[in-house]
Design a protein around this motif. Structure first.
Motif, PDB file in Angstrom:
ATOM      1  N   PHE A 110      -2.282 -20.743 -55.233  1.00 30.04           N
ATOM      2  CA  PHE A 110      -2.237 -19.967 -53.685  1.00 30.04           C
ATOM      3  C   PHE A 110      -3.432 -18.983 -53.603  1.00 30.04           C
ATOM      4  O   PHE A 110      -3.840 -18.785 -52.563  1.00 30.04           O
ATOM      5  N   LEU A 111      -3.681 -18.214 -54.793  1.00 21.81           N
ATOM      6  CA  LEU A 111      -4.740 -17.124 -54.632  1.00 21.81           C
ATOM      7  C   LEU A 111      -6.184 -17.559 -54.139  1.00 21.81           C
ATOM      8  O   LEU A 111      -6.808 -17.203 -53.540  1.00 21.81           O
ATOM      9  N   VAL A 112      -6.443 -19.060 -54.086  1.00 23.48           N
ATOM     10  CA  VAL A 112      -7.671 -19.387 -53.409  1.00 23.48           C
ATOM     11  C   VAL A 112      -7.315 -20.452 -52.351  1.00 23.48           C
ATOM     12  O   VAL A 112      -8.254 -21.534 -51.900  1.00 23.48           O
ATOM     13  N   SER A 113      -6.231 -20.364 -51.669  1.00 18.91           N
ATOM     14  CA  SER A 113      -5.741 -21.122 -50.783  1.00 18.91           C
ATOM     15  C   SER A 113      -6.472 -21.097 -49.493  1.00 18.91           C
ATOM     16  O   SER A 113      -6.672 -22.072 -48.821  1.00 18.91           O
ATOM     17  N   ASP A 114      -7.097 -19.901 -49.247  1.00 19.19           N
ATOM     18  CA  ASP A 114      -8.035 -19.645 -48.161  1.00 19.19           C
ATOM     19  C   ASP A 114      -9.166 -20.456 -48.106  1.00 19.19           C
ATOM     20  O   ASP A 114      -9.499 -21.184 -47.208  1.00 19.19           O
ATOM     21  N   PHE A 115      -9.803 -20.691 -49.217  1.00 14.37           N
ATOM     22  CA  PHE A 115     -11.085 -21.724 -49.203  1.00 14.37           C
ATOM     23  C   PHE A 115     -10.624 -23.134 -48.922  1.00 14.37           C
ATOM     24  O   PHE A 115     -11.188 -23.809 -48.175  1.00 14.37           O
ATOM     25  N   LEU A 116      -9.256 -23.587 -49.700  1.00 16.90           N
ATOM     26  CA  LEU A 116      -9.070 -25.012 -49.220  1.00 16.90           C
ATOM     27  C   LEU A 116      -8.758 -25.391 -48.052  1.00 16.90           C
ATOM     28  O   LEU A 116      -8.892 -26.246 -47.359  1.00 16.90           O
ATOM     29  N   ILE A 117      -7.980 -24.251 -47.351  1.00 16.96           N
ATOM     30  CA  ILE A 117      -7.433 -24.581 -46.035  1.00 16.96           C
ATOM     31  C   ILE A 117      -8.799 -24.522 -45.082  1.00 16.96           C
ATOM     32  O   ILE A 117      -8.645 -25.430 -44.266  1.00 16.96           O
ATOM     33  N   ALA A 118      -9.647 -23.596 -45.284  1.00 13.00           N
ATOM     34  CA  ALA A 118     -10.792 -23.737 -44.277  1.00 13.00           C
ATOM     35  C   ALA A 118     -11.718 -25.097 -44.390  1.00 13.00           C
ATOM     36  O   ALA A 118     -12.212 -25.410 -43.257  1.00 13.00           O
ATOM     37  N   GLU A 119     -11.514 -25.692 -45.482  1.00 17.77           N
ATOM     38  CA  GLU A 119     -12.521 -26.822 -45.675  1.00 17.77           C
ATOM     39  C   GLU A 119     -11.619 -28.205 -44.784  1.00 17.77           C
ATOM     40  O   GLU A 119     -12.264 -29.082 -44.598  1.00 17.77           O
ATOM     41  N   LEU A 120     -10.364 -27.718 -44.319  1.00 20.00           N
ATOM     42  CA  LEU A 120      -9.602 -28.832 -43.572  1.00 20.00           C
ATOM     43  C   LEU A 120      -9.562 -28.317 -42.100  1.00 20.00           C
ATOM     44  O   LEU A 120      -9.426 -29.232 -41.409  1.00 20.00           O
ATOM     45  N   PHE A 121     -10.134 -27.188 -41.602  1.00 16.50           N
ATOM     46  CA  PHE A 121      -9.953 -27.072 -40.214  1.00 16.50           C
ATOM     47  C   PHE A 121     -10.776 -27.992 -39.417  1.00 16.50           C
ATOM     48  O   PHE A 121     -11.744 -28.487 -39.765  1.00 16.50           O
ATOM     49  N   GLY A 122     -10.020 -28.297 -38.246  1.00 17.51           N
ATOM     50  CA  GLY A 122     -10.801 -29.114 -37.302  1.00 17.51           C
ATOM     51  C   GLY A 122     -12.080 -28.480 -36.433  1.00 17.51           C
ATOM     52  O   GLY A 122     -12.291 -27.341 -36.565  1.00 17.51           O
TER      53      GLY A 122
END
Length: 366
Positions: free
Chosen positions: A354-366
């Motif tokens: 979870f601590l690095v979730s922001d990076f993973l989420i940003a990679e999925l943005f439309g």
């Protein structure tokens, strides 16, 4: 389900990390509370009758208000929305405000959940953050709340404070577990430019320190029976924060008071001005209409911060098969690398990541 958030912008003392809207004076409190009451009446049509299930008092420091002032808002919301019962009524409070008499008054006013801002059980940390209470008072406040009949208590802690050692962080967590509360929110310190820490040029801790303290957090609370259900939130079974969960699941909510935000559950987001004078003068809320891309990104950002993760079927139905296929393919790559895992409905991020979730989420943005 819908929720109402009431922002009380007053504090007796300003914490050095805080970037929320607040003022260190109670001089206009009466006028502000009256104005918030008028706003609630004026905007009642934004949430359908009978649909309000949660009420949350945040700030600022809502515990600067008397139980009678809090009770007036509880009654107003109950009457305006014909909400005979609430699933949850939360008040944020500082430990030094929670006397036995005050706690009894809150119970009578209709508060059934307390969010106590403790931040640390180490006095040195509390002084550095400019908190009003000490560790002993924090412990006393929780025990007095329990003695007053509060069976749904959450406490806030902060980690990632410069010069905080792993041993000190472990000490604070152990004290929290010993208090046998139902919920704990642990936030990594973010140094914002407008805060005292930001103006003093305080530098964030090294990434390795953050990771170690996050590991200690997870291991300690998991061993104590807490469920890590959102990046910063841990609950005993049956005690997830219902109001905050509505934000993460895209449900409508109304925010009243300066700086408060609202969402209609569809496309409209509103926010009040973060300025007491302008709010009291009647400045109307700002507003934006969310595009499909905005909504998709918000869905990804909020749901991937939770234990449930995302549903590819929901994405396909709401945003189209092409988006669902794109996201599923990228999530599949992350799952192969161990940064995500497949669920019955789609994908989720392992809690230990979870601590690095922001990076993973940003990679999925439309």
């Amino acid at each position: 389900m819908s929720g109402i958030y009431i922002h009380i912008p007053f504090c007796r003392q300003i914490c050095r990390y805080c970037d929320f809207h607040h003022v260190a004076s109670l001089a206009r409190k009466d006028g502000m509370l009256d104005a918030i009451g008028r706003e609630i009446d004026r905007r009642r049509a934004e949430i359908g009758c009978g649909s309000v299930k949660t009420l949350y008092f945040g700030g600022g420091t809502p515990s600067v208000c008397t139980p009678e002032e809090i009770g007036r808002f509880v009654r107003q919301v109950r009457e305006r929305w014909r909400a005979d019962t609430f699933e949850e009524v939360t008040l944020e409070a500082n430990p030094d405000d929670l006397t036995p008499a005050y706690l009894d008054g809150l119970r009578e006013a209709g508060i059934d959940r307390l969010s106590i801002g403790i931040q640390s059980f180490c006095d040195d940390h509390l002084r550095r953050m400019n908190r009003r209470h000490d560790a002993r008072r924090a412990i006393e406040a929780v025990r007095e709340a329990q003695a007053a009949g509060f069976g749904n208590i959450t406490i806030d802690l902060i980690y990632g404070l410069p010069r905080m050692t792993a041993r000190e962080w472990q000490y604070s967590l152990d004290r929290a577990v010993e208090l046998d509360v139902q919920h704990l929110s642990a936030y990594h310190l973010t140094i914002e430019p407008r805060t005292f820490f930001g103006r003093q040029g305080l530098q964030p801790v090294d990434e390795s320190v953050s990771e170690e303290q996050f590991r200690i957090l997870r291991e300690t609370l998991s061993a104590a029976g807490f469920e890590h259900y959102e990046v910063s939130n841990f609950a005993r079974p049956g005690f997830r924060a219902r109001h905050n969960s509505s934000y993460w699941h895209g449900e409508p909510y109304l925010g009243a008071g300066p700086s408060a935000h609202s969402y209609d559950g569809a496309r409209c987001r509103r926010w009040n001005v973060a300025d007491n004078r302008r709010y009291l003068a009647g400045e109307p809320p700002g507003e934006e209409r969310l595009t499909d891309t905005d909504l998709l990104n918000e869905y990804l950002m909020t749901r991937l911060r939770t234990a449930e993760g995302i549903s590819t079927d929901f994405i396909a139905a709401r945003f189209g098969a092409e988006q669902a296929e794109r996201i599923a393919a990228r999530c599949g790559d992350f799952a192969a690398a161990g940064d995500m895992f497949r669920t019955a409905e789609g994908f989720a991020i392992p809690a230990e990541r979870f601590l690095v979730s922001d990076f993973l989420i940003a990679e999925l943005f439309g």
